[in-house]
Scaffold this active site. Structure first.
Site, short mmCIF file in Angstrom:
data_model
loop_
_atom_site.label_atom_id
_atom_site.label_comp_id
_atom_site.label_asym_id
_atom_site.label_seq_id
_atom_site.Cartn_x
_atom_site.Cartn_y
_atom_site.Cartn_z
N LEU A 99 12.33 -21.06 -6.63
CA LEU A 99 11.46 -20.39 -5.65
C LEU A 99 10.02 -20.57 -6.12
O LEU A 99 9.75 -20.49 -7.31
CB LEU A 99 11.78 -18.89 -5.60
N ARG A 107 4.31 -8.65 8.63
CA ARG A 107 3.29 -7.65 8.26
C ARG A 107 3.92 -6.26 8.32
O ARG A 107 4.43 -5.85 9.36
CB ARG A 107 2.07 -7.68 9.17
N HIS A 137 0.41 1.76 -4.58
CA HIS A 137 0.32 0.38 -5.07
C HIS A 137 1.40 0.12 -6.13
O HIS A 137 2.01 -0.94 -6.15
CB HIS A 137 -1.07 0.10 -5.64
N GLY A 167 -1.34 2.83 0.76
CA GLY A 167 -2.17 4.04 0.73
C GLY A 167 -1.56 5.13 1.58
O GLY A 167 -1.44 6.29 1.13
N ARG A 168 -1.15 4.79 2.79
CA ARG A 168 -0.56 5.79 3.69
C ARG A 168 0.76 6.32 3.12
O ARG A 168 1.07 7.50 3.24
CB ARG A 168 -0.35 5.19 5.09
N TRP A 169 1.51 5.45 2.49
CA TRP A 169 2.78 5.87 1.88
C TRP A 169 2.54 6.94 0.83
O TRP A 169 3.23 7.96 0.78
CB TRP A 169 3.46 4.64 1.26
N ARG A 191 -13.49 -2.02 -1.37
CA ARG A 191 -12.91 -0.68 -1.59
C ARG A 191 -13.59 -0.01 -2.79
O ARG A 191 -14.25 -0.69 -3.58
CB ARG A 191 -11.40 -0.82 -1.82
N GLU A 199 -11.92 -9.02 1.49
CA GLU A 199 -12.51 -7.78 2.03
C GLU A 199 -12.12 -6.57 1.18
O GLU A 199 -12.84 -5.58 1.13
CB GLU A 199 -12.07 -7.57 3.48
N ASP A 244 1.21 -4.31 3.69
CA ASP A 244 0.26 -3.24 4.02
C ASP A 244 0.96 -1.88 4.09
O ASP A 244 2.15 -1.80 4.43
CB ASP A 244 -0.41 -3.57 5.36
N GLY A 245 0.21 -0.83 3.78
CA GLY A 245 0.72 0.53 3.96
C GLY A 245 0.90 1.33 2.68
O GLY A 245 1.42 2.45 2.72
C1 IPE Z 1 -4.51 -6.59 4.50
O1 IPE Z 1 -4.43 -5.20 4.45
C2 IPE Z 1 -4.70 -7.15 3.11
C3 IPE Z 1 -3.56 -7.03 2.22
C4 IPE Z 1 -2.39 -6.54 2.53
C5 IPE Z 1 -3.77 -7.50 0.88
P1 IPE Z 1 -5.73 -4.30 4.72
O2 IPE Z 1 -5.31 -2.90 4.63
O3 IPE Z 1 -6.83 -4.73 3.82
O4 IPE Z 1 -6.10 -4.72 6.20
P2 IPE Z 1 -6.98 -3.98 7.30
O5 IPE Z 1 -8.25 -3.56 6.63
O6 IPE Z 1 -6.20 -2.80 7.78
O7 IPE Z 1 -7.16 -4.97 8.38
C1 IPE Z 2 -1.97 -2.73 1.12
O1 IPE Z 2 -1.92 -1.36 1.30
C2 IPE Z 2 -2.40 -3.14 -0.26
C3 IPE Z 2 -3.75 -3.71 -0.30
C4 IPE Z 2 -4.49 -3.98 0.72
C5 IPE Z 2 -4.29 -4.01 -1.61
P1 IPE Z 2 -3.22 -0.51 1.68
O2 IPE Z 2 -3.88 -0.11 0.41
O3 IPE Z 2 -4.07 -1.24 2.64
O4 IPE Z 2 -2.55 0.74 2.37
P2 IPE Z 2 -2.99 1.47 3.70
O5 IPE Z 2 -3.10 0.43 4.77
O6 IPE Z 2 -4.32 2.11 3.40
O7 IPE Z 2 -1.92 2.45 3.96
MG MG Z 3 -4.09 -1.34 4.66
#
Ligand code: IPE
Ligand code: IPE
Ligand code: MG
Length: 233
Positions: free
Chosen positions: A122, A180, A28, A14-16, A62, A58, A11-12
């Protein structure tokens, strides 16, 4: 001890990208590099299974453009990494609800799974269009199908081992370590059944910054855990 199975909620992204005033898609793409780094670090450490929460059920909610971008990235990964995976002894699997995936992606997945089926250094499990609740429901539905086909006896109660055969990860050990990235303290509908006794490692590091050193830090943390499984030793 080295965990046999490491799983990551990546996760992260988008914020990055946001921090750099760039599109989410940039995050991504950079995140894909972290995948490469973690695969290498996992193999160096002797981890046998690496599973990655890549796209959740979920995440279909998006904006279309972002979903399309992620689909394209996955398609590119399948094409580009097929040879590399086999060369490095990596068996590739994808787990998730395939109903919503395009024909191209479904065929791409099947091809790489077939091509790497004999590899055993692996096992890389890409959890794609996956959710923990979907997993349990598909298990129940596959059990129903077995009953209808005369392969399961409805007069016999299912026990945990019996139920586990229908869970999407049957044959793969449960994650020993669940990482996570991105700072959130939740599991976002991931492997609800399989994480019953996983050790959790949460970090604020955003996924595109999670490279080998960070992966090793998580392994070090695991090393110091005392797993008791409800006992008192
Ligand atoms: C969890 O991240 C799903 C993946 C990393 C693929 P999200 O960004 O979708 O989770 P929430 O919405 O913050 O719980
Ligand atoms: C995780 O990063 C990748 C996916 C869920 C596909 P996010 O896209 O959720 O990034 P943030 O949480 O918005 O930073
Ligand atoms: Mg996220």
């Amino acid at each position: 001890m080295v965990p046999a199975h490491v799983s990551i909620i990546m996760d992260g992204n988008g914020r990055w990208a946001q921090q750099r005033h760039r599109e989410r898609s940039y995050g991504h793409r950079e995140g894909a590099e972290s995948i490469r780094a973690c695969i290498e670090a996992a193999m160096e450490a002797g981890v046998r299974y690496l599973s990655l929460y890549t796209f959740s059920e979920e995440n279909w909610n998006r904006p279309d453009e972002e979903v399309k971008g992620i689909m394209n990235l996955f398609m590119t990964f399948l094409g580009k990494e097929k040879e590399n995976l086999r060369k490095n002894g990596i068996r590739f699997l994808t787990i998730g609800n395939r109903n919503r995936l395009s024909k191209d992606i479904r065929e791409g997945i099947a091809e790489v799974e077939r091509y790497t089926a004999g590899c055993d250094r692996l096992t890389l499990v890409v959890m794609f269009s996956y959710s923990g609740k979907w997993d349990m429901v598909q298990a129940v539905n596959r059990y129903r199908e077995d009953i209808a086909a005369g392969k399961a006896d409805p007069s016999q109660a299912l026990d945990i081992t019996g139920f586990e055969k229908y869970i999407s990860t049957a044959g793969i050990p449960d994650p020993d370590l669940l990482i996570r990235t991105g700072g959130e303290l939740r599991i976002s509908n991931y492997m609800l059944w399989q994480c019953a006794y996983s050790e959790f490692y949460f970090t604020d590091i955003l996924w595109p910054d999670f490279r080998k050193t960070e992966f090793r830090k998580a392994l070090d943390s695991f090393e110091n855990r005392q797993r008791r499984y409800g006992e008192i030793n």
